[in-house]
Design an enzyme around this catalytic site. Structure first.
Site, short mmCIF file in Angstrom:
data_model
loop_
_atom_site.label_atom_id
_atom_site.label_comp_id
_atom_site.label_asym_id
_atom_site.label_seq_id
_atom_site.Cartn_x
_atom_site.Cartn_y
_atom_site.Cartn_z
N SER A 1 48.70 -28.03 15.72
CA SER A 1 48.46 -29.21 15.21
C SER A 1 47.04 -29.57 15.82
O SER A 1 46.78 -30.82 15.59
CB SER A 1 49.43 -30.40 15.70
OG SER A 1 50.65 -29.93 15.40
N GLU B 1 61.89 -31.44 14.79
CA GLU B 1 62.35 -30.19 13.85
C GLU B 1 63.92 -29.70 14.15
O GLU B 1 64.53 -29.49 13.15
CB GLU B 1 61.49 -29.00 14.06
CG GLU B 1 61.72 -27.74 13.17
CD GLU B 1 60.91 -26.57 13.46
OE1 GLU B 1 61.59 -25.43 13.30
OE2 GLU B 1 59.66 -26.76 13.77
N CYS C 1 48.36 -24.35 11.33
CA CYS C 1 49.29 -23.32 10.67
C CYS C 1 49.32 -23.87 9.26
O CYS C 1 48.98 -24.96 8.73
CB CYS C 1 50.50 -23.35 11.36
SG CYS C 1 51.55 -24.61 11.19
N HIS D 1 63.24 -32.19 20.17
CA HIS D 1 62.14 -31.98 19.16
C HIS D 1 62.52 -32.55 17.67
O HIS D 1 63.75 -32.29 17.26
CB HIS D 1 61.57 -30.43 19.13
CG HIS D 1 60.33 -30.15 18.28
ND1 HIS D 1 60.33 -30.53 17.20
CD2 HIS D 1 59.16 -30.29 18.91
CE1 HIS D 1 58.99 -29.94 16.75
NE2 HIS D 1 58.11 -29.87 17.89
N HIS E 1 51.62 -33.71 15.70
CA HIS E 1 51.42 -34.21 16.98
C HIS E 1 50.03 -34.09 17.48
O HIS E 1 49.71 -32.95 18.21
CB HIS E 1 52.25 -33.32 18.11
CG HIS E 1 53.86 -33.78 17.83
ND1 HIS E 1 55.06 -32.99 18.05
CD2 HIS E 1 54.52 -35.00 17.55
CE1 HIS E 1 56.04 -33.64 17.85
NE2 HIS E 1 55.68 -34.94 17.71
N SER F 1 55.05 -29.39 21.07
CA SER F 1 55.64 -28.34 21.79
C SER F 1 55.27 -27.03 21.70
O SER F 1 55.09 -26.37 22.68
CB SER F 1 57.31 -28.52 20.90
OG SER F 1 57.97 -27.47 21.48
N CYS G 1 58.21 -18.65 12.82
CA CYS G 1 57.28 -18.40 11.69
C CYS G 1 56.30 -17.39 12.23
O CYS G 1 55.91 -17.06 13.59
CB CYS G 1 56.47 -19.59 11.23
SG CYS G 1 55.36 -20.17 12.26
N HIS H 1 57.72 -31.35 10.31
CA HIS H 1 58.92 -30.99 11.07
C HIS H 1 60.21 -31.11 10.23
O HIS H 1 61.18 -30.83 10.68
CB HIS H 1 58.83 -32.08 12.24
CG HIS H 1 57.98 -31.95 13.12
ND1 HIS H 1 57.01 -33.11 13.26
CD2 HIS H 1 57.38 -31.11 13.91
CE1 HIS H 1 55.97 -32.75 14.22
NE2 HIS H 1 56.33 -31.60 14.54
#
Length: 282
Positions: free
Chosen positions: A266, A127, A12, A125, A42, A223, A194, A75
């Protein structure tokens, strides 16, 4: 066997920006020690490649040698980490995804306005941990339907600001919000999933519904890749989660007319291509 690759599979914007920046720093600062706060993304292959270029993964800021450069991964991190870097005089590059930064701004502003913060996402996580660190006095993380049902504001008269981990399952986010709305709380809902995540998830659901088998490529700790797997598995029983093209040898495609391939945010495009070519050789 027909093989279909999702259009929105792979890196992304935020991940690509962070990874590209670290490679740029490797080329521009060949002598300087470069560290990332946790794995930059990740994905084991990317982390290993950067390691070969001398980039080290950092767990504690106390371990940073003088004159080094620290990169904050996509993150994001709690505000306290930024403060610590500046107090220690450590040079750093903030590669936090712009969409994650926006959430930091939202929870900071809304918590200062005395709104209670609810983050829909995975509590462990990085983030989500980072987002919590930008609130004035913490917040509540909701990851399951049971947690949504059990949630009660600490102050029933205050507003509740609801945000989401950028890569959370969009369908679940809507379900959790509906549960909270039925309780008639004073909600301020900001859907911070997003656009790339929404597109990836919607495409994965559609592709898995028309294929006999699905392959989801992603890192073991990714994740968003795991969420893609869950979405595909609901539509297609023959869904396989893999980390590299080597795993294709262990999968039998006998009797399948159509195979779909998607990948988490990722996953490098080179890896997607390797998996595609391995499937074509089967």
């Amino acid at each position: 066997m027909e093989i279909k690759v999702a259009d929105h599979a792979g890196f992304c914007f935020g991940v690509k920006q962070a990874v590209d920046r670290v490679y740029e720093l490797c080329d521009s600062s060949p002598v300087r020690d470069i560290f990332t706060l946790g794995p930059i993304i990740h994905n084991e292959r990317v982390v290993e490649d950067l390691s070969r270029r001398g980039v080290k993964v950092l767990g504690d800021l106390d371990d940073v040698p003088d004159g080094s450069l620290v990169v904050i991964r996509s993150h994001g991190v709690p505000k306290s980490v930024i403060d610590q870097l500046e107090e220690k005089g450590i040079s750093y590059e903030n590669a936090t995804c712009p969409f994650v930064k926006k959430i930091h701004e939202i929870v900071k502003e809304r918590s200062l306005a005395r709104e209670q913060i609810v983050i829909v996402g995975s509590a462990e996580h990085p983030e989500v941990k980072g987002i919590l660190g930008w609130t004035k006095s913490g917040g509540t993380v909701i990851e399951t339907h049971e947690q949504a049902e059990a949630f009660v504001p600490s102050d029933p008269l205050s507003k509740v600001c609801v945000v989401s981990q950028t890569t959370f399952n969009s369908k679940k986010f809507k379900e959790f919000v509906e549960i909270l709305e039925k309780k008639e709380y004073n909600l301020n809902v900001v859907n911070t999933i997003c656009r790339a995540t929404n597109e990836r998830q919607e495409e994965a659901a559609a592709l898995s519904a028309e294929c006999d088998a699905m392959i989801v490529i992603g890192g073991a700790d990714s994740s968003n890749s795991r969420k893609l797997y869950e979405i595909c598995k609901q539509q297609c029983e023959n869904t396989f989660f893999i980390q590299s093209a080597d795993s294709i040898d262990d999968i039998s495609f006998d009797g399948f007319a159509a195979l779909g391939i998607t990948a988490g945010a990722s996953t490098p495009n080179t890896l997607i291509q390797e998996v595609l070519e391995a499937c074509q050789r089967k």
